[in-house]
Design a protein around this motif. Structure first.
Motif, short mmCIF file in Angstrom:
data_model
loop_
_atom_site.label_atom_id
_atom_site.label_comp_id
_atom_site.label_asym_id
_atom_site.label_seq_id
_atom_site.Cartn_x
_atom_site.Cartn_y
_atom_site.Cartn_z
N GLU A 1 -0.60 7.71 0.66
CA GLU A 1 -1.51 7.95 2.50
C GLU A 1 -0.82 8.27 3.49
OE1 GLU A 1 -4.60 7.89 3.28
OE2 GLU A 1 -5.34 7.21 0.88
N LEU A 2 0.39 8.08 3.16
CA LEU A 2 1.24 8.10 4.46
C LEU A 2 1.87 9.16 4.12
CD1 LEU A 2 4.86 5.79 5.40
CD2 LEU A 2 4.61 8.48 5.44
N PHE B 1 5.46 1.24 10.16
CA PHE B 1 4.60 0.72 8.88
C PHE B 1 5.08 -0.99 8.60
CE2 PHE B 1 7.95 2.81 6.06
CZ PHE B 1 7.94 2.39 5.63
N MET C 1 0.89 2.39 10.49
CA MET C 1 0.29 1.91 9.10
C MET C 1 0.89 1.02 9.10
SD MET C 1 0.50 4.88 6.62
CE MET C 1 -0.93 3.97 5.21
N GLU D 1 -0.67 -2.94 5.85
CA GLU D 1 -1.58 -3.25 5.24
C GLU D 1 -1.38 -5.00 4.65
OE1 GLU D 1 -2.34 -1.11 1.54
OE2 GLU D 1 -0.83 -2.80 0.44
N THR E 1 -5.91 -1.11 3.92
CA THR E 1 -4.71 -0.65 4.67
C THR E 1 -5.49 0.17 5.94
OG1 THR E 1 -4.36 -0.10 3.21
CG2 THR E 1 -3.16 1.50 4.20
N ILE F 1 -4.61 3.17 9.51
CA ILE F 1 -4.06 3.70 9.77
C ILE F 1 -4.12 4.80 10.94
CG2 ILE F 1 -3.17 6.77 8.42
CD1 ILE F 1 -3.98 5.30 5.93
#
Length: 273
Positions: A49-50, A133, A158, A160, A267, A269
């Motif tokens: 995803e990053l 993140f 980000m 999670e 997650t 973002i």
């Protein structure tokens, strides 16, 4: 701004929080995390995803908060200019530094800090990273710790975290110790982070992952783990510590205690404003 002031008063860490306990908990798991494989950027769902949300270039600087043994920074190192990580555990940081050196990585940087207490201006972190993140770390657990995460980035963030989680053993340990199990025990950080970002004009993207897993520890290791987890939430009496020990020992089979966990990871973002 009234909403943010209310959030600041509501989203607070436990008054029982102690750096020493957190260090002991994560130092105790460092041997396991230190041997984790370096994740593949395409195969790991978080790193994938990053890379889909920002192009990795040699000019990019990344910061991993609660980096553990540093495997995410090592995975990114070949594609970015600098991959930095911070963690509360000296043993985790030791593993990260030793492994990076063994791999010949010249652009990883690791620091042992308590994110709750660190001065990001003194470190020169404010607004200096392209990507910041925090992956499955308890380091982000309050308004202040999340605000510092956001403030370190000049582009992408980000995070999670668990939004729902049930632990067969640990949840019963908390009850044995007289610890209330509020509804927002796990999902609070995700909800509060969303509110913070919304008030700041951000539109975070949310992804959900449901999973279950089993793990096990030797009885004494599980007693120590559960006792320290409870200590992060309240000051335990000797009677409560004894109750935790009795319960965990009662779950042991052949000297091992098996934990079953069901959880939902979320997650988040977003681009900073």
């Amino acid at each position: 701004m009234d909403g943010l002031e209310q959030l600041k008063r509501t989203w607070r860490r436990s008054q029982a929080y102690e750096t020493e306990i957190q260090q002991r908990i994560w130092d105790g798991t460092a041997d396991r995390y230190g041997g984790l494989p370096i994740p593949d950027l395409a195969a790991d769902d978080f790193l994938s995803e990053l890379t889909q949300n920002i192009s990795l270039t040699p000019s990019l600087r990344t910061l991993d908060i609660g980096c553990g043994s540093g495997v995410y920074s090592m995975a990114l190192a070949a594609r970015v200019g600098e991959a930095a990580g911070v963690d509360i555990s000296p043993r985790m940081i030791g593993y990260a530094e030793e492994r990076s050196a063994a791999m010949g990585l010249k652009n990883t940087r690791f620091r042992c800090v308590d994110w709750a207490l660190v001065d990001i201006d003194a470190l020169g972190f404010r607004g200096t990273f392209d990507v910041v993140f925090a992956h499955m770390t308890p380091a982000i657990d309050s308004y202040e710790t999340f605000e510092k995460l956001n403030a370190c980035s000049k582009n992408l963030c980000m995070m999670e975290k668990f939004a729902r989680r049930k632990n067969l053993i640990q949840d019963e340990v908390f009850r044995a110790a007289g610890i209330d199990m509020p509804e927002d025990q796990y999902h609070g950080d995700v909800l509060y982070a969303f509110i913070y970002l919304w008030y700041h004009g951000c539109r975070p993207k949310l992804l959900y992952h449901d999973e279950t897993w089993d793990s096990q520890k030797p009885t004494e290791d599980m007693v120590a783990w559960c006792t320290d987890q409870a200590r992060l939430r309240k000051k335990l009496t000797l009677h409560e510590e004894a109750a935790i020990r009795r319960y965990v020992q009662g779950q042991a089979v052949d000297g091992m205690v098996r934990e079953h966990t069901a959880a939902t990871r979320v997650t988040m973002i977003w681009k900073v404003k």
